[in-house]
Design an enzyme around this catalytic site. Structure first.
Site: not given
Ligand SMILES: [Zn+2]
Length: 156
Positions: A53, A55, A83, A86
């Site tokens: 992801h 981040e 999310c 993260c």
């Molecule tokens: Zn994430």
């Protein structure tokens, strides 16, 4: 550079990521003392990595730049509310602030709904979508005992 300008950089990374067919519509940057020290975009599909992801990628990039496992005095700007994965990574990285553009509700409207993960956390093990069970083992505490007795451990 203002917070808004840094956030716009993260948003632009997300847009470019889609245009370049690299992955999902997410981008993030890490800023320290007014300088961008880490960048990340979602490369889940391209790199066959469900943890890639934006981040997480930005945190890895910044930590590699700093040669440290914490983002002391750093600010993360991300195109979307983190999310749960993260969110956890951000707390382990310990930046001082996070600014995000889209909310998780706007992400859900675009097909990126992570509410089910928040819901899973509150469920007992046997009610979760992915089977999870605690198994007993006589050596289960060996890693912790080894850690606590290690002379050269780095606390974090
Ligand atoms: Zn994430």
């Amino acid at each position: 550079m203002t917070h808004h300008q840094f956030l716009q950089q993260a948003i632009q990374l997300a847009v470019d990521n889609v245009k370049n067919n690299q992955g999902g519509p997410f981008g993030a940057i890490v800023v320290k003392d007014g300088e961008v020290i880490g960048r990340g975009v979602n490369t889940v599909t391209n790199h066959h990595d469900p943890t890639a992801h934006a981040e997480i990628q930005a945190i890895r990039d910044a930590c590699n730049y700093l040669q440290h496992f914490q983002l002391d005095d750093c600010i993360i700007y991300t195109s979307c509310e983190p999310c749960p994965m993260c969110f956890g990574a951000i707390y382990w990285a310990r930046p001082k602030k996070v600014y995000f553009a889209c909310t998780k509700y706007e992400a859900a409207e675009a097909g990126f709904d992570d509410q089910f993960i928040y819901d899973e956390l509150d469920l007992p093990y046997n009610k979760r979508q992915i089977f999870m069970e605690k198994l007993n083992d006589d050596e289960k505490l060996a890693p912790f005992h080894t850690w606590m007795n290690a002379i050269e451990r780095i606390e974090y």
